[in-house]
Write a protein that holds these residues in place. Structure first.
Motif, PDB file in Angstrom:
ATOM      1  N   GLN A 132       0.816  -1.211   0.000  1.00 38.59           N
ATOM      2  CA  GLN A 132       0.000   0.000   0.000  1.00 38.59           C
ATOM      3  C   GLN A 132       0.850   1.262   0.000  1.00 38.59           C
ATOM      4  N   ASN A 133       1.765   1.312  -0.959  1.00 39.62           N
ATOM      5  CA  ASN A 133       2.502   2.520  -1.258  1.00 39.62           C
ATOM      6  C   ASN A 133       2.191   2.910  -2.704  1.00 39.62           C
ATOM      7  N   ARG A 134       3.084   3.617  -3.347  1.00 39.83           N
ATOM      8  CA  ARG A 134       2.899   4.008  -4.748  1.00 39.83           C
ATOM      9  C   ARG A 134       4.130   3.641  -5.569  1.00 39.83           C
ATOM     10  N   ILE A 135       4.706   2.506  -5.232  1.00 39.92           N
ATOM     11  CA  ILE A 135       5.984   2.088  -5.815  1.00 39.92           C
ATOM     12  C   ILE A 135       5.797   1.692  -7.269  1.00 39.92           C
ATOM     13  N   THR A 136       6.618   2.255  -8.137  1.00 44.45           N
ATOM     14  CA  THR A 136       6.594   1.928  -9.566  1.00 44.45           C
ATOM     15  C   THR A 136       7.863   1.212 -10.013  1.00 44.45           C
ATOM     16  N   THR A 137       8.968   1.377  -9.287  1.00 49.54           N
ATOM     17  CA  THR A 137      10.225   0.737  -9.676  1.00 49.54           C
ATOM     18  C   THR A 137      10.862   0.053  -8.477  1.00 49.54           C
ATOM     19  N   LEU A 138      11.655  -0.966  -8.770  1.00 54.61           N
ATOM     20  CA  LEU A 138      12.396  -1.701  -7.751  1.00 54.61           C
ATOM     21  C   LEU A 138      13.870  -1.696  -8.117  1.00 54.61           C
ATOM     22  N   PRO A 139      14.768  -1.815  -7.145  1.00 56.97           N
ATOM     23  CA  PRO A 139      16.191  -1.877  -7.464  1.00 56.97           C
ATOM     24  C   PRO A 139      16.510  -3.058  -8.378  1.00 56.97           C
ATOM     25  N   ALA A 140      17.352  -2.817  -9.366  1.00 55.27           N
ATOM     26  CA  ALA A 140      17.748  -3.887 -10.288  1.00 55.27           C
ATOM     27  C   ALA A 140      18.435  -5.004  -9.512  1.00 55.27           C
ATOM     28  N   GLY A 141      18.020  -6.218  -9.763  1.00 54.04           N
ATOM     29  CA  GLY A 141      18.632  -7.367  -9.105  1.00 54.04           C
ATOM     30  C   GLY A 141      18.251  -7.531  -7.652  1.00 54.04           C
ATOM     31  N   LEU A 142      17.196  -6.858  -7.232  1.00 54.72           N
ATOM     32  CA  LEU A 142      16.796  -6.927  -5.824  1.00 54.72           C
ATOM     33  C   LEU A 142      16.647  -8.367  -5.352  1.00 54.72           C
ATOM     34  N   LEU A 143      15.921  -9.157  -6.101  1.00 52.79           N
ATOM     35  CA  LEU A 143      15.641 -10.525  -5.659  1.00 52.79           C
ATOM     36  C   LEU A 143      16.856 -11.425  -5.833  1.00 52.79           C
TER      37      LEU A 143
END
Length: 809
Positions: A132-143
């Protein structure tokens, strides 16, 4: 001493009765308690003591009014758990990596648009939650880089498939190449992923995360999902997508929940022998999956709302099958089963085309607790071979062709608690039924051909709900000794005279005697009873009566308006959380209607307060120059502010309809404002209809009135629709959330159109609303529901040649 309150429905006639965030903020200012606001001031670095960072490995700063993360917090290397949920954070510092010992971080319900790259250096982090935020991008290679990450929760954000793919890329070796063939271990032990309510679409193939055991991608727009390589997957939730292709490994699968898609088949290989729960409802299945024969541990199957024409015998014979739901299909027959002891306890087959049940099927269901056969073509339920069903508690068989003989067969069920037989062909209630149903709490026989009720019905000491509307009943037994009775509906009959002292027992909460044309009440009896007990009169004629009708109805007394109103409620009557606003003659020439549904312990009070305040607020807002052009929107926002203390922690859904016209020479305009999942339909002659409300998308902040303590995570901004009415517009249906979960929109429209027929008037509108409630309850709804039907009289609305304009905001 406080007196019990009795609601009496009376009439012997027809029934007439991100500008977004800025606006929400302006109307939210007065909603919170000033003391609470003082307690939620921004937390600064000085507020965090050294002991917070060194003495404890867990730090909770939830609901602290944080707008940024204090730099001092990053000096706590011993921190293992950081909880900063329910704040106002828009970003995290990239040097979050300095919290090297962090194992669990919770960021839910902030205003984050991205996660920092520094996260990938938190090598001990095993739980990350940023829902429940407004996140559109994630760090590359996060997983790929977070070797310890086991649980990732990102539901209700704005993530697209490309962002998730970038986060899932494999780590890069020193030689510049991605790790290939290193197995599951190179990608970490990630086992739980929640991506509900994002913006995922297209085709998704997951093959690298072999440790994944739980995945939720519900409420997205995914069209194809291939998880055949995930052999450890135990739970998959993928409801409300656009899936046409779904491939899974059944080696470990225990739960598959995939309703509301476009699936015609599901590929599972090998067969899921460990499967316990299967939900494929609201898809396009024409046959049951062939691999079900291997699912001997299956306890629950839901394939309702598909296109099934038959059910295989092997499904019924599964040794642990507890619940079978196959309603709203095209079933014409069921398999013949003999000499078996089925484990079924719940069997729901409503809204099919069954003309008979197999001779011995019910004899094999000795454990059956609930049986739903509503909306079929049955003339009998049980055959003469038995059918005791001593465990049966709920029988729903409304909208069939059952007669008196079928009712005598139902008398074999000694432990019934709820019996719904509305809209059948029953003419009398045999004495054997009354003698047998000692446990019955809810009896619905509306829409039959009953002329009278037996005097012995008063012996049903546990009866709480008795609905007998739309029959031919001329008199009612003395029921004032039925101490458990809470709801008595005798509307739309042929009652001529009543005595409230004999008709209303002490515990009665709702007495509906409306639309009995010949009804009149002895004034002395009425006043005497009213002096002993608080009463709330609901006048269904639109004439604002303050007392019961003292003489038979005269048609000339009816108000002349180009619409007529019908309404009905149903469900749990203890602290009923829904309140209707019914002003069909608002300002003499307009209509103002609403349904307000509260939640939580204060739900009933919140709903009532909204219904009371909206008429005044609407008059105020449409006279103010700044808000007149969007007065529906600002009425809803002002109603939110009106809740004040009551609305801090309790919320409410609301839908409001207003019909008016600028001048007699102009057409009428219908304006609808809604916050929440209530539905309003506008039906036109010919069968077409338009939905004038919508539920808030799962990717947007929750839209709810009240809950001001959650602002700006929860906002009250409404969805507004505007339509010019014309001669082809036939009626409007408005109903609370739970109603639409049980009754499809097209079926509701057909039911109302059949009730109204060609002679549209308030009696028919009332009947239509009651039929809708009966239909929802016949389909198994036990929740509180509320329905309104406004029948539009085409003449005088507008010429049919004028165009229809819809304004959405």
């Amino acid at each position: 001493m406080e007196m019990d309150s009795l609601e009496v429905h009376v009439v012997d006639t027809f029934d007439e009765e991100e500008e977004e965030d800025e606006d929400a903020s302006r109307y939210n200012d007065d909603a919170c308690d000033p003391q609470q606001q003082q307690q939620e001031q921004d937390l600064s670095a000085e507020d965090i003591s050294p002991q917070d960072l060194t003495a404890e490995s867990r730090l909770c700063l939830a609901r602290s009014g944080l707008r940024s993360l204090p730099a001092q917090l990053l000096c706590g290397p011993r921190l293992t758990v950081l909880d900063i949920r329910d704040n106002l954070l828009t970003e995290l510092p990239n040097d979050i990596w300095r919290l090297k010992g962090l194992q669990e971080m919770r960021l839910d319900r902030n205003a984050l648009r991205e996660l920092p790259d520094g996260l990938v250096q938190l090598h001990d982090l095993h739980t990350l939650s940023a829902a429940q935020n407004r996140i559109t991008t994630l760090p590359a290679g996060l997983l790929g880089h977070m070797e310890a990450l086991r649980s990732l929760t990102l539901n209700s954000n704005l993530l697209e498939a490309a962002a998730v793919s970038a986060a899932a890329q494999k780590p890069v070796r020193e030689n510049g190449h991605a790790n290939e063939g290193d197995g599951v271990e190179s990608l970490g032990p990630l086992s739980h992923v929640d991506l509900r309510g994002n913006s995922l679409c297209g085709s998704i193939v997951l093959a690298d995360y072999g440790a994944l055991t739980s995945l939720d991608v519900s409420f997205n727009k995914v069209q194809s999902l291939d998880l055949a390589a995930l052999e450890q997957l135990r739970r998959l939730h993928c409801a409300s997508n656009e899936l046409r292709h779904l491939a899974l490994s059944g080696r470990s699968l225990e739960v598959l929940v995939a309703p509301n898609n476009k699936l015609q088949m599901v590929q599972v290989e090998p067969p899921p022998s460990r499967l316990q729960e299967l939900d494929l409802s609201r898809n396009e299945l024409t046959m049951m999956p062939s691999w079900l024969v291997e699912c001997r541990g299956l306890s629950s199957i839901d394939v309702s709302h598909n296109q099934l024409t038959s059910l295989p015998e092997v499904v019924f014979l599964l040794p642990h099958l507890h619940t079978m739901q196959a309603g709203h299909n095209s079933l014409r027959s069921l398999p013949t089963i003999q000499n078996a002891n089925l484990s079924l306890q719940i069997l729901r087959l409503q809204s099919n085309a069954l003309t008979a049940l197999p001779p011995h099927l019910l004899n094999c269901c000795n454990r059956l607790v609930e049986l739903n056969l509503s909306s079929n073509r049955l003339m009998v339920i049980f055959d003469d071979t038995g059918g005791q069903l001593k465990a049966l508690r709920r029988l729903m068989a409304s909208y069939n062709q059952l007669g008196d003989a079928a009712l005598r067969q139902i008398a074999r069920l000694p432990n019934l608690k709820a019996l719904h037989l509305a809209y059948n062909r029953i003419t009398q209630i045999p004495a054997i039924c009354i003698d047998s149903w000692s446990e019955i709490q809810e009896l619905v026989l509306s829409g039959n051909h009953l002329i009278s009720l037996p005097e012995s019905i008063t012996s049903l000491r546990k009866l709480q709900v008795l609905r007998m509307h739309s029959n031919q009943i001329r008199s009612c037994p003395t029921v004032n000794q039925m101490l458990s009775l809470k709801v008595l509906d005798l509307s739309h009959n042929k009652l001529e005279q009543i005595d409230l002292a004999r008709l209303a027992p002490p515990g009665l909460q709702c007495l509906d005697i409306s639309c009995n044309h010949r009804l009149h009440v002895d004034p002395s009896h009425f006043n005497q009873y009213r002096s002993k007990r608080a009463m709330s009169l609901v006048d269904t004629s639109g004439q604002n009566r303050s007392c019961l009708p003292m003489s038979p109805y005269h048609e000339a007394a009816a108000l002349e308006l180009p619409w007529t109103l019908g309404f009905a409620d149903g469900g749990a009557w203890s602290r009923f959380p829904i309140c209707q606003l019914r002003l069909p003659a608002f300002c003499n020439t307009e209509a103002l209607l609403g349904i307000f549904e509260g939640s939580g312990a204060s739900g009933p009070e919140v709903a009532k307060l909204l219904a009371q305040s909206v008429p005044r607020l609407l008059l105020e807002e449409r006279t103010l120059p700044d808000t007149a052009h969007e007065y529906m929107k600002y009425t809803i926002l002002s109603a939110h502010r009106e809740l004040r203390q009551k609305g801090q922690l309790s919320g409410a859904n609301a839908v409001m309809c207003h019909i008016s016209r600028p001048s007699p020479a102009k057409p009428y305009i219908l304006r609808v404002a809604s916050v929440g999942p209530q539905g309003v339909l506008l039906a036109r002659i010919g069968g077409s209809c338009a939905r004038l409300t919508k539920s808030a998308p799962h990717s947007e902040p929750n839209r709810v009135l009240g809950q001001s303590a959650e602002f700006p995570l929860v906002i009250p901004d409404p969805f507004v629709t505007e339509v010019i009415l014309g001669e082809t517009d036939q009626f409007i249906i408005g109903a609370s959330e739970r109603f639409w979960e049980y009754v499809p929109e097209e079926e509701a429209v057909r039911e109302v159109a059949a009730s109204l027929g060609t002679s549209r008037g308030s009696k028919e509108a009332n009947t239509a609303a009651k039929r809708l409630v009966d239909l929802a309850q016949g389909y198994g709804c036990t929740n509180s529901i509320s329905v309104m039907v406004l029948s539009l009289l085409g003449e005088g609305l507008r010429p049919s040649s004028q165009s229809v304009r819809a304004k959405l905001s």
